[in-house]
Design a protein around this motif. Structure first.
Motif, PDB file in Angstrom:
ATOM      1  N   TYR B  72      38.826  41.852  26.848  1.00  0.00           N
ATOM      2  CA  TYR B  72      38.670  41.749  25.391  1.00  0.00           C
ATOM      3  C   TYR B  72      40.005  41.576  24.671  1.00  0.00           C
ATOM      4  CZ  TYR B  72      39.298  46.869  25.763  1.00  0.00           C
ATOM      5  OH  TYR B  72      39.757  48.124  26.058  1.00  0.00           O
ATOM      6  N   ARG B  73      41.121  41.717  25.422  1.00  0.00           N
ATOM      7  CA  ARG B  73      42.419  41.471  24.778  1.00  0.00           C
ATOM      8  C   ARG B  73      42.673  39.973  24.638  1.00  0.00           C
ATOM      9  NH1 ARG B  73      45.851  44.753  29.053  1.00  0.00           N
ATOM     10  NH2 ARG B  73      44.497  43.414  30.294  1.00  0.00           N
ATOM     11  N   THR B  74      42.235  39.220  25.657  1.00  0.00           N
ATOM     12  CA  THR B  74      42.522  37.780  25.677  1.00  0.00           C
ATOM     13  C   THR B  74      41.254  36.942  25.544  1.00  0.00           C
ATOM     14  OG1 THR B  74      42.245  37.756  28.068  1.00  0.00           O
ATOM     15  CG2 THR B  74      44.472  38.172  27.224  1.00  0.00           C
ATOM     16  N   GLY B  75      40.098  37.556  25.771  1.00  0.00           N
ATOM     17  CA  GLY B  75      38.836  36.823  25.750  1.00  0.00           C
ATOM     18  C   GLY B  75      38.517  36.140  27.072  1.00  0.00           C
ATOM     19  N   GLU B  76      39.413  36.309  28.058  1.00  0.00           N
ATOM     20  CA  GLU B  76      39.230  35.576  29.312  1.00  0.00           C
ATOM     21  C   GLU B  76      37.965  36.024  30.054  1.00  0.00           C
ATOM     22  OE1 GLU B  76      41.615  34.737  33.464  1.00  0.00           O
ATOM     23  OE2 GLU B  76      42.535  35.995  31.937  1.00  0.00           O
ATOM     24  N   ALA B  77      37.161  35.049  30.481  1.00  0.00           N
ATOM     25  CA  ALA B  77      35.958  35.346  31.269  1.00  0.00           C
ATOM     26  C   ALA B  77      36.402  35.742  32.673  1.00  0.00           C
ATOM     27  CB  ALA B  77      35.049  34.131  31.319  1.00  0.00           C
ATOM     28  N   LYS B  78      35.938  36.919  33.140  1.00  0.00           N
ATOM     29  CA  LYS B  78      36.438  37.459  34.404  1.00  0.00           C
ATOM     30  C   LYS B  78      35.376  37.554  35.481  1.00  0.00           C
ATOM     31  CE  LYS B  78      40.744  38.981  33.672  1.00  0.00           C
ATOM     32  NZ  LYS B  78      41.875  38.524  34.474  1.00  0.00           N
ATOM     33  N   ARG B  79      34.111  37.464  35.103  1.00  0.00           N
ATOM     34  CA  ARG B  79      33.076  37.584  36.127  1.00  0.00           C
ATOM     35  C   ARG B  79      31.905  36.671  35.790  1.00  0.00           C
ATOM     36  NH1 ARG B  79      28.297  40.134  37.506  1.00  0.00           N
ATOM     37  NH2 ARG B  79      28.194  40.804  39.672  1.00  0.00           N
ATOM     38  N   LEU B  80      31.414  35.975  36.808  1.00  0.00           N
ATOM     39  CA  LEU B  80      30.231  35.139  36.624  1.00  0.00           C
ATOM     40  C   LEU B  80      29.049  36.028  36.274  1.00  0.00           C
ATOM     41  CD1 LEU B  80      30.624  32.799  39.715  1.00  0.00           C
ATOM     42  CD2 LEU B  80      31.164  32.289  37.335  1.00  0.00           C
ATOM     43  N   PRO B  81      28.073  35.536  35.562  1.00  0.00           N
ATOM     44  CA  PRO B  81      27.865  34.141  35.183  1.00  0.00           C
ATOM     45  C   PRO B  81      28.631  33.686  33.940  1.00  0.00           C
ATOM     46  CG  PRO B  81      25.991  35.452  34.490  1.00  0.00           C
ATOM     47  CD  PRO B  81      26.908  36.381  35.228  1.00  0.00           C
ATOM     48  N   ALA B  82      29.479  34.530  33.354  1.00  0.00           N
ATOM     49  CA  ALA B  82      30.260  34.043  32.207  1.00  0.00           C
ATOM     50  C   ALA B  82      31.392  33.167  32.736  1.00  0.00           C
ATOM     51  CB  ALA B  82      30.821  35.232  31.438  1.00  0.00           C
TER      52      ALA B  82
END
Ligand code: FES
Lengths: 363, 102
Positions: B72-82
């Motif tokens: 949530y600091r960078t918004g980076e998707a870290k786990r599928l399915p996202a």
């Protein structure tokens, strides 16, 4: 609605999207945020304990089966081993695909990969089909995991207690995936970036089966296949039995899991094999609650749910006549009563899609 | 871009999030494990699901539907399915109020 078309490219799939069903919001029982956070909290302990017991028991049982092979004395050990291989792998695959069984991600992934192999599912494909199953549970044409289609083909249902249809479908699919990647239907729910992974996983699985088959040929015995591959057939019955209960005879095309899912109290051995997925309404309503917290969740929201079936036998006694009735009346479904303490079924949820749901057909 | 007064600092427990709706959009505001506040888009990028019912663990928020995870600091998707990153928004704290720039 009448005749259903379960094809992922069929008219019902199209209608589910166009009518807004796929965008509708699901019903959730009220659980205070603080309590929900406690329920969702992850830990490694319970799943590590269960995994050690599971794999430990499998090693011992297979060892005894091999030691007593080829006498009939080995049979009970194979039967027990088979259930752990061909049924417990289904629930491990399931929980670890949600990523909730363990707190530590690599542990989830490791058990997920092993379980996917045993249950004969491509780990890269089925993650996506299961995501769809949760977003669009029992939406005709959209949910790729509808176990009991209407009208039910009874013979198929029974044959599949031994995994026969699953395996017959799996083998050509495995070969196709290994050679060319996902099929056209799979490409509808697996994002393109994942297609190479689908192919790689299939190649690894295929290589293991070919090596096992080659060993069996070299030994002139099916023993290697008794350990790898065949238990998916002779041990499948338990996961088929519990899997049918999940949604069988209940509503489709609704957005309230109390109408389309079933919670059944089960004996401790079945619950170990099934990893508490007998709390199926609870699991669908709150999929991020780990399996080990589902009994607690059940206690918290049971006042808002239809009464659970008290045993597997009672679940079948409720479900089987409904499935039989659906042979002649596809729109029929069991609409179970809610306790007085529950929020009523919202008719606008069920009737969300004009023409998709008939007037409730409960009896 | 305007700064919007979103909530009081003690509206959000430590290591948790709340939903904040404004101007027809929905946001998620986090009280991180480091004591700082963060803001992202309110809905998962996989499907149309509010993140506010999800779990915050360390610097990760889990989507309550399929466990897609984002930093949530960078918004980076870290786990599928996202697979698609989450939008993030600047946050400031003034006089015990959390402001986000939208
Ligand atoms: S909706 Fe968020 S991960 Fe699927």
């Amino acid at each position: 609605m009448g005749n259903r078309d379960y094809d992922l490219f069929g008219p019902d799939a199209k209608r589910a999207v166009e009518s807004g069903l796929t965008a509708a919001e699901w019903y959730h029982s009220d659980v205070p945020r603080k309590v929900m956070k406690e329920l969702m909290a992850r830990s490694d302990g319970p799943a590590m304990r269960d995994t050690v017991i599971l794999y430990g028991a499998m090693i011992v049982l297979a060892g005894l089966g091999i030691a007593l092979w080829p006498t009939w004395w080995s049979a009970p050990f194979w039967l027990a081993y088979g259930v752990l291989y061909g049924s417990a792998s289904d629930s491990r695959w399931h929980e670890c695909s949600h990523g909730t069984a363990f707190r530590t991600p690599w542990m989830n992934d490791a058990v997920y990969q092993i379980a996917s192999f045993m249950i004969m599912r491509n780990s890269a494909t089925w993650r996506w089909s299961h995501a769809r199953h949760h977003s669009e549970t029992y939406f005709v044409g959209r949910d790729p995991e509808i176990a009991i289609m209407r009208p039910t083909e009874m013979a198929k249902l029974i044959v599949n207690f031994f995994g026969i249809l699953d395996v017959l479908k799996f083998i050509p699919n495995l070969v196709q995936n290994a050679l060319t990647g996902p099929s056209a239907a799979e490409r509808t729910f697996v994002p393109q970036a994942e297609w190479p992974k689908v192919q790689r996983v299939a190649q690894v699985h295929l290589a293991i089966y070919l090596a096992t088959g080659a060993l069996a040929l070299a030994m002139g015995s099916i023993l290697p296949l008794m350990v790898i591959g065949l238990p998916r057939l002779y041990g499948a019955w338990h996961h088929v039995m519990t899997g049918l209960l999940q949604h069988g005879g209940l509503a489709d095309n609704v957005v309230d899991h109390r109408l389309n899912s079933r919670t059944v109290y089960m004996n401790p051995i079945s619950r170990f094999i099934y990893w508490n997925m007998n709390y199926h309404v609870e699991h669908h309503m709150f999929p991020m609650v780990p399996y080990h917290a589902l009994p607690r969740l059940h206690e918290i929201i049971k006042h808002d749910l239809p009464a659970p079936n008290r045993s597997i036998a009672e679940g079948f006694a409720e479900m089987w006549p409904a499935i039989k009735r659906q042979l002649a009346h596809q729109d029929y479904f069991l609409k179970r009563d809610l306790p007085a303490t529950a929020k009523p079924y919202r008719e606008d949820f069920q009737l969300y899609v004009p023409g998709m749901m008939p007037a409730p057909a409960a009896e | 871009m305007p700064w919007i007064d979103a909530c009081a600092t003690d509206d959000i427990d430590a290591e948790d999030l709340i939903r904040f709706d404004h101007g027809g959009a929905t946001y998620a505001i986090y009280h991180g494990v480091d004591g700082k506040f963060y803001a992202t888009a309110g809905k998962c990028t996989h499907e149309d699901v509010h993140l506010c019912d999800g779990l915050v663990m360390d610097f990760m928020v889990e989507c309550p539907k399929h466990n897609g995870q984002f930093d949530y600091r960078t918004g980076e998707a870290k786990r599928l399915p996202a697979c698609v990153n989450l939008r993030t928004f600047p946050v400031k704290v003034e006089a015990d109020r959390v402001w986000i720039e939208v």
